[in-house]
Write a protein that holds these residues in place. Structure first.
Motif, PDB file in Angstrom:
ATOM      1  N   LEU A   1      30.197  77.996  37.317  1.00 11.30           N
ATOM      2  CA  LEU A   1      30.222  78.273  38.748  1.00 11.30           C
ATOM      3  C   LEU A   1      29.420  77.221  39.512  1.00 11.30           C
ATOM      4  CD1 LEU A   1      30.820  80.224  41.144  1.00 11.30           C
ATOM      5  CD2 LEU A   1      28.596  81.249  40.648  1.00 11.30           C
ATOM      6  N   LEU A   2      28.223  76.942  38.991  1.00 11.58           N
ATOM      7  CA  LEU A   2      27.364  75.954  39.653  1.00 11.58           C
ATOM      8  C   LEU A   2      28.066  74.602  39.726  1.00 11.58           C
ATOM      9  CD1 LEU A   2      23.897  76.889  38.182  1.00 11.58           C
ATOM     10  CD2 LEU A   2      24.463  76.773  40.601  1.00 11.58           C
ATOM     11  N   ARG A   3      28.716  74.229  38.616  1.00  9.83           N
ATOM     12  CA  ARG A   3      29.413  72.946  38.601  1.00  9.83           C
ATOM     13  C   ARG A   3      30.576  72.980  39.593  1.00  9.83           C
ATOM     14  NH1 ARG A   3      29.429  68.721  37.538  1.00  9.83           N
ATOM     15  NH2 ARG A   3      30.770  68.216  35.784  1.00  9.83           N
ATOM     16  N   ALA A   4      31.283  74.129  39.665  1.00  6.85           N
ATOM     17  CA  ALA A   4      32.444  74.231  40.539  1.00  6.85           C
ATOM     18  C   ALA A   4      32.036  74.080  42.000  1.00  6.85           C
ATOM     19  CB  ALA A   4      33.146  75.559  40.318  1.00  6.85           C
ATOM     20  N   VAL A   5      30.909  74.672  42.380  1.00  4.95           N
ATOM     21  CA  VAL A   5      30.520  74.585  43.793  1.00  4.95           C
ATOM     22  C   VAL A   5      29.692  73.339  44.075  1.00  4.95           C
ATOM     23  CG1 VAL A   5      30.621  77.072  44.096  1.00  4.95           C
ATOM     24  CG2 VAL A   5      28.425  75.994  43.620  1.00  4.95           C
ATOM     25  N   GLY A   6      29.613  72.415  43.121  1.00  2.00           N
ATOM     26  CA  GLY A   6      29.075  71.117  43.479  1.00  2.00           C
ATOM     27  C   GLY A   6      27.782  70.672  42.827  1.00  2.00           C
ATOM     28  N   GLN A   7      27.385  71.339  41.746  1.00  2.00           N
ATOM     29  CA  GLN A   7      26.202  70.827  41.057  1.00  2.00           C
ATOM     30  C   GLN A   7      26.643  69.658  40.184  1.00  2.00           C
ATOM     31  OE1 GLN A   7      24.272  73.294  38.023  1.00  2.00           O
ATOM     32  NE2 GLN A   7      22.315  72.814  38.945  1.00  2.00           N
ATOM     33  N   THR A   8      25.996  68.510  40.359  1.00  2.00           N
ATOM     34  CA  THR A   8      26.384  67.349  39.561  1.00  2.00           C
ATOM     35  C   THR A   8      25.848  67.517  38.149  1.00  2.00           C
ATOM     36  OG1 THR A   8      24.403  66.124  40.111  1.00  2.00           O
ATOM     37  CG2 THR A   8      26.285  65.813  41.562  1.00  2.00           C
TER      38      THR A   8
ATOM     39  N   PHE B   1      32.424  86.880  39.017  1.00  2.00           N
ATOM     40  CA  PHE B   1      31.292  86.008  38.699  1.00  2.00           C
ATOM     41  C   PHE B   1      31.224  84.854  39.681  1.00  2.00           C
ATOM     42  CE2 PHE B   1      28.084  83.929  36.409  1.00  2.00           C
ATOM     43  CZ  PHE B   1      27.476  84.950  35.723  1.00  2.00           C
TER      44      PHE B   1
ATOM     45  N   THR C   1      32.722  65.991  41.721  1.00  2.00           N
ATOM     46  CA  THR C   1      31.719  67.038  41.932  1.00  2.00           C
ATOM     47  C   THR C   1      31.213  67.002  43.371  1.00  2.00           C
ATOM     48  OG1 THR C   1      31.056  66.823  39.629  1.00  2.00           O
ATOM     49  CG2 THR C   1      29.538  67.973  41.101  1.00  2.00           C
TER      50      THR C   1
ATOM     51  N   LEU D   1      22.298  72.137  47.098  1.00  2.00           N
ATOM     52  CA  LEU D   1      22.579  71.174  46.029  1.00  2.00           C
ATOM     53  C   LEU D   1      22.716  69.780  46.598  1.00  2.00           C
ATOM     54  CD1 LEU D   1      25.091  73.157  43.813  1.00  2.00           C
ATOM     55  CD2 LEU D   1      22.850  72.318  43.117  1.00  2.00           C
TER      56      LEU D   1
ATOM     57  N   VAL E   1      34.212  72.839  33.066  1.00  2.00           N
ATOM     58  CA  VAL E   1      34.074  73.697  34.249  1.00  2.00           C
ATOM     59  C   VAL E   1      35.181  74.747  34.290  1.00  2.00           C
ATOM     60  CG1 VAL E   1      33.977  73.733  36.746  1.00  2.00           C
ATOM     61  CG2 VAL E   1      33.090  71.764  35.505  1.00  2.00           C
TER      62      VAL E   1
ATOM     63  N   GLU F   1      28.042  81.061  34.450  1.00  2.00           N
ATOM     64  CA  GLU F   1      27.178  80.752  35.596  1.00  2.00           C
ATOM     65  C   GLU F   1      27.078  79.237  35.802  1.00  2.00           C
ATOM     66  OE1 GLU F   1      23.478  82.686  35.174  1.00  2.00           O
ATOM     67  OE2 GLU F   1      22.460  81.130  36.318  1.00  2.00           O
TER      68      GLU F   1
ATOM     69  N   ARG G   1      33.820  68.346  45.695  1.00  2.00           N
ATOM     70  CA  ARG G   1      33.871  69.811  45.673  1.00  2.00           C
ATOM     71  C   ARG G   1      32.712  70.381  46.481  1.00  2.00           C
ATOM     72  NH1 ARG G   1      34.917  69.399  39.965  1.00  2.00           N
ATOM     73  NH2 ARG G   1      32.780  70.024  39.548  1.00  2.00           N
ATOM     74  N   ARG G   2      31.545  69.752  46.300  1.00  2.00           N
ATOM     75  CA  ARG G   2      30.351  70.259  46.964  1.00  2.00           C
ATOM     76  C   ARG G   2      30.470  70.137  48.483  1.00  2.00           C
ATOM     77  NH1 ARG G   2      25.255  66.786  45.785  1.00  2.00           N
ATOM     78  NH2 ARG G   2      25.869  65.749  47.706  1.00  2.00           N
TER      79      ARG G   2
END
Lengths: 253, 853
Positions: free
Chosen positions: B757-764, A103, A89, A121, B846, B754, A92-93
């Protein structure tokens, strides 16, 4: 930034002997069947192939969204197989950007907040990034929409915000999964132009999955996938050349 | 219709988890209701059979015909009868045996030196009746008392006090009497009559310690000879009895005793529990309504497709209602079974905690079966009705639209209607409280205020969440900001979810505020009207305890440290035909330890025919100093008293004051309820209190309390009541939490892409969990804040209305500490409710979430 010669020799992402099997026994499907491919840094690469060729699976595994059954995937010098969910994670971030087909934005956040989401984040969003973000906003041309919500934007505008977000964290590589699939041709052209310009002007790396030859023509190089295998590569593609190559898949030789 | 049933059955199967919360809410409410009803019926039946068994041998009771009942008392005071009437009764043909029954208050001291019981149930002492048929107690161990100082104790009391046959202890009558336990007794086959303590002594001892003079008994118990019915016996007894004495059948007497317990206590107890199951079900209504509203909103496209394919409105509505019925029926039936299980469990648990629960089968009457079922079904269907109608109204075109999420905000109509309603509620309440005091008006206003809060919820939720959540941005960065905006997404839904908790918290704060106000009132009363330095009181509550020895005040007064010590006793008489409590004391000393306010006339020389009256009562009777009023005592004597003084405030000193000399001819068992002491000048309170305590030790060790301690202990019962109320309200809060958890689970499901998406862009995962938890806390914070405001307002209404409706002035108090605890519990509860939905959200795949449809 650095010179093109050094970035061109480095790989931003690569997979080696990648195998991905879904299901087990009689119903098992080999989505990836021993693919090895390198996505060089500072280049715009397109992955093409007919439906079911494994192009989306390849992207998901290379980006750390999915895990390989065997083989290895790398982002820069980091081998993804050894990472737990948390490290994946964070990778990726901090080192990967994403643009999905639809979406792409968090509906409760404004355009500005969506763009800086990965940085926020991470808990940073500090000074040195501000200049970069500012430049990005100009590149995607959404300065007058920063306080709007995604629902107030057109589909093309939403995808441009998604592109800005993907580049916001200065990632090693940006993965785009059919980014123009839901757009009309004019908006699609804008988004593709934006991806290409960003790569060339800022030295970033983009890997895009698409089934549209016109979209693929925006890339520096196209790799072709069929039945889970890498079957061809094409430098400096044109829409016609790509279309011809794709037609070859439809008529089995 | 058939299609509707099939549709709802498949939908229920597919979304079993969604209805788990609804199921639990109905289940808990119905179980509480059913448990209360079954337990009430079972207790009532058990007491019936227990009294029936215990009094089976008594065919008639001879007793005084009149009873004087003072306001707020369930059982009247009867005049004693002459014990030698027994001999007359015995000679009546058909009488097999007769025995005088002497009864009074007597509290035993346990092996550890602490008094046994006295916290509610009576502490009874009496003569041990030798005829085993007439005595409701049976010897289980040892023997009957034969000489002075020997007693029989019921087994439950002996066990609680650690006493065994052969032990010596003290019986407070209230004068301490040294007694030896020679036997243990049972009542109706049990270790005792509920928690009542019983001490049986010889008749001579009973007459000596429990009555004002020898030769008196509370009643005479009569057993009939063979072939004589209870009615015949009563008919035969009637002619030989003197005027003012009656005979009633044993059955009638048993029923009266039973009525006293089951009628007064059980009915109140059951009503109390029913009110709380009502609160729980009201809270459940909100949770259920919310679940159905969300499910219908999420299913908009599915329903629209059905409509497009030709399903009628009615079919779509029916499908949703059928679903609700299925949940309602299964949950209500399960709740019913659960409730009966709870009652059975309590029946088994009570004896284990030392509360003899009379044996007997569980009584499950038709009402206990049908009412909870009906209520469960009605609540569930009623809550689902509106969402079902809305489902039917789905336009077929909605199938083509993208959004399926209910994001409806607050309409202007709602804001206007809610504000109007709130204004109306406030106006009615204030009129009922301030202008023309009326509990009914105030109550109506309070209910309207509750409705106004619920109506205004969606209007207020946006603003409230924005304010309550503003520290989150700084505190938790983007995670907090996302949580706050998620809570803001659907104001209606947030408000409906929070409403359930709001009602729960409002009721909790209402009781907290009311309890604190009662304490403050008590505190103010003591500090205003108690002018003494220390108070001596027997630690008791309700009907228990035996009071203080009437000689204690005199003994304390002789201490060199003490200036004045005055004992307050209690008497009863009818004043102009109404039963009233009298304060029996030394009026001169009374004035030195209590502030009686403004006095017309003088209390200095009441004598044996003078009385002092509180102003309100004097106004009611229309008397002023110099007038006479007639008092009728329990012995039937009517006497004219001259009003010598009218005083302004009573509170602790009572409404009527007469001297000990005036009361003496009519007294029964002598006891003081309170001894108030003022010290001589220059005596340190601690030293004085120690001296008083040394004297008190000889009189059964009652508590010596400073003014503050006295005020606190007077309010002790309030804390006990509050604890019980909190325990009962825990269920309502639990149901509210289930509602929050359920809404969040549905929201997480709705936002799958949603979150992906958050997890994909890096929300742990932990950031995602925190986001869901904070949203839960925010919703809970909104509900808690609303509940605190509403509860404090309703508490104020209750206090102000009580103040207007009763003689004594009520003080209003907002306890900051307790309310802060309520607020913290509400927030913690929100965090707790978010744990499961957060965990589910974090488990989300995810790839599946971001993969396009």
């Amino acid at each position: 930034m650095s010179t093109t010669t050094t970035t061109a020799t480095r790989s931003a992402a690569r997979v080696v002997d990648a195998v991905k099997v879904y299901g087990a026994g009689d119903t098992a499907v080999r989505a990836l069947d021993g693919v090895s491919v390198t996505f060089p840094a500072g280049r715009f690469t397109a992955i093409m192939g007919p439906s079911g060729s494994g192009k989306s699976t390849l992207m998901h595994c290379a980006a750390g969204l999915d895990t390989l059954t065997s083989g290895a995937a790398w982002i820069g010098d980091t081998e993804l197989g050894g990472l737990d969910d948390r490290r994946l994670t964070l990778l990726r971030r901090d080192r990967v950007g994403f643009v999905f087909q639809a979406f792409n934005l968090v509906p409760t956040l404004t355009v500005a907040e969506n763009i800086t989401l990965p940085l926020d984040l991470a808990g940073g969003g500090g000074g040195s990034d501000a200049e970069w973000i500012d430049a990005l906003i100009d590149v995607v041309g959404l300065r007058d929409r920063l306080r709007h919500r995604p629902a107030e934007l057109s589909g093309g505008q939403q995808q441009r915000v998604a592109v800005a977000r993907a580049f916001a964290g200065r990632p090693d590589v940006v993965f785009a999964d059919e980014p123009t699939g839901n757009l009309d041709s004019r908006s699609g052209e804008e988004v593709l132009g934006l991806l290409g310009r960003t790569v060339r002007q800022t030295g970033r790396t983009v890997v895009m999955v698409t089934h549209d030859p016109v979209a693929a023509a925006h890339a520096d190089e196209v790799v072709f996938l069929a039945d889970g295998r890498l079957v061809d590569r094409m430098e400096a593609p044109t829409a016609d050349a790509v279309l011809d190559r794709m037609k070859a898949f439809e008529v089995p030789s | 219709m058939n299609t509707s049933v099939r549709l709802s059955a498949s939908s229920l199967r597919a979304h079993r988890r969604r209805f788990a919360g609804t199921f639990l809410a109905v289940f808990l409410g119905v179980a509480f209701l059913a448990g209360t009803l079954v337990m009430g019926d079972t207790l009532r039946a058990s007491f019936d059979s227990m009294f029936g068994n215990a009094a089976a041998g008594t065919d008639a009771v001879v007793r005084s015909a009149d009873a004087i009942t003072t306001p707020g008392e369930s059982q009247g005071v009867r005049q004693p009868v002459a014990a030698d009437l027994t001999r007359t009764v015995e000679r009546v043909p058909g009488v097999a045996a007769a025995a005088p029954d002497i009864q009074g208050a007597g509290q035993l001291v346990g092996a550890d030196g602490e008094p046994i019981g006295g916290q509610g149930p009576p502490t009874v002492a009496g003569n041990w009746i030798t005829d085993p048929e007439l005595n409701p107690y049976r010897l289980a161990e040892g023997r009957a008392p034969q000489k002075s100082g020997e007693v029989v104790v019921n087994r439950g009391t002996a066990e609680r006090g650690g006493l065994a046959v052969g032990d010596t202890t003290v019986l407070r009558t209230p004068d301490p009497v040294e007694v030896t336990v020679v036997g243990l007794a049972t009542f109706g086959g049990e270790d005792g009559m509920a928690q009542v303590t019983y001490t049986g002594m010889t008749r001579a001892d009973a007459e000596r310690y429990l009555t004002a003079g020898p030769g008196r008994a509370a009643s005479i118990l009569v057993r009939a000879g063979p072939g004589v019915s209870q009615e015949e016996l009563v008919d035969r007894l009637a002619p030989v009895l003197p005027e003012g004495v009656e005979a009633v059948t044993g059955q009638e007497s048993a029923e009266e005793n039973n009525e006293m317990i089951s009628g007064q206590f059980l009915d109140l107890f059951t009503l109390f529990l029913l009110v709380f199951s009502g609160v729980a079900l009201l809270v459940a209504t909100f949770s259920i309504h919310n679940t159905f509203a969300i499910v219908v909103a999420q299913r908009t496209r599915e329903n629209a497709l059905l409509r497009a394919l030709g399903a009628s409105r009615r079919q779509v509505t029916a499908a949703t209602l059928t679903e609700a019925s299925a949940v309602a029926l299964t949950a209500s039936a399960a709740g019913l079974a659960g409730g009966i299980g709870i009652a059975a469990g309590l029946q088994a648990l009570f004896p284990a905690i030392g509360f003899p629960f009379p044996e007997g089968a569980l009584v499950v009457g038709p009402v206990s079966l049908l009412l909870p079922l009906a209520v469960g079904v009605v609540v569930c269907l009623g809550s689902a009705l509106l969402p079902a109608v809305r489902a039917g109204r789905t336009a077929p075109l909605a199938a083509l639209r993208e959004t399926a999420v209910d994001a409806s905000g607050a309409s202007r109509t709602r804001a206007v209607a809610g504000t109007g309603l709130a204004a109306l509620a406030l106006a009615i309440t204030l009129t009922g409280v301030l202008v023309t005091p009326s509990v009914w008006l105030a109550g109506t206003g309070a209910v309207l205020a509750l409705v106004a809060f619920v109506v205004l919820g969606p209007v207020a939720s946006s603003a409230a969440v924005r304010v309550l959540g503003s520290p989150l941005d700084r505190l938790r960065g983007v995670t907090g900001s996302l949580a706050r905006r998620n809570a803001l997404r659907s104001p209606k839904r947030t408000a409906a979810t929070a409403s359930a908790l709001m009602i729960g918290v409002a009721v909790v704060s209402l009781f907290t505020v009311f309890g604190a106000s009662l304490k403050a009132t008590m505190d103010r009363t003591v500090s205003r009207s108690f002018a003494g330095d220390v108070a001596v009181s027997a630690p008791s509550f309700g009907a228990g305890g035996s009071g203080l020895s009437p000689r204690l005040a005199g003994a304390v007064a002789e201490l060199p440290e003490v200036d004045t010590a005055v004992g307050l006793g209690r008497g009863v008489a009818e004043v102009d035909g109404d039963g009233r409590a009298l304060t029996v004391t030394d009026p001169v000393a009374l004035q030195r330890t209590f502030d009686l306010g403004e006095i017309d006339g003088s209390l200095d020389a009441l004598g044996t025919d003078g009385i002092a009256v509180i102003r309100q009562e004097a106004d009611r009777l229309g008397v002023s100093p110099g007038d006479t009023t007639r008092l009728t005592f329990t012995d039937g004597e009517e006497k004219a008293f001259t009003v010598r003084a009218v005083y302004g405030q009573s509170e602790l000193a009572g409404d009527y004051v007469i001297t000990r000399a005036a009361w003496a001819p009519h007294r029964t068992q002598d006891a003081d309820t309170l001894v108030a002491v003022t010290f001589a000048d220059g005596v340190d309170t601690a030293a004085g209190a120690a001296a008083v305590q040394r004297v008190a030790d000889d009189y059964g060790n009652p508590e010596v309390q400073t003014r503050q301690e006295y005020a606190e202990s007077s309010a002790g019962g309030i804390d006990m009541m509050l604890t019980l109320v909190y325990a009962l309200l825990a269920l309502a809060v639990l149901i509210a939490l289930l509602g929050i958890a359920n809404t969040l689970t549905l929201a997480v499901h709705e936002r799958t892409r949603e979150l992906g998406l958050l997890r994909a862009v890096g929300q742990t995962r932990s950031q995602l969990r925190a986001m869901v938890r904070w949203e839960s806390v925010l919703v809970a914070a909104f509900g808690t804040a609303g509940g605190l405001v509403l509860g404090a307002f309703l508490g104020w209404v209750l206090v102000a209305a009580s103040d207007g409706a009763s003689d004594s002035a009520f003080a209003f108090a907002l306890p900051p500490l307790q309310l802060a605890v309520v607020a913290l519990v509400g927030l913690a509860a929100g965090a707790l409710a978010g744990v499961r939905p957060a965990r589910r959200a974090a488990r989300l795949d995810v790839l599946r979430a971001v993969a396009t449809e």
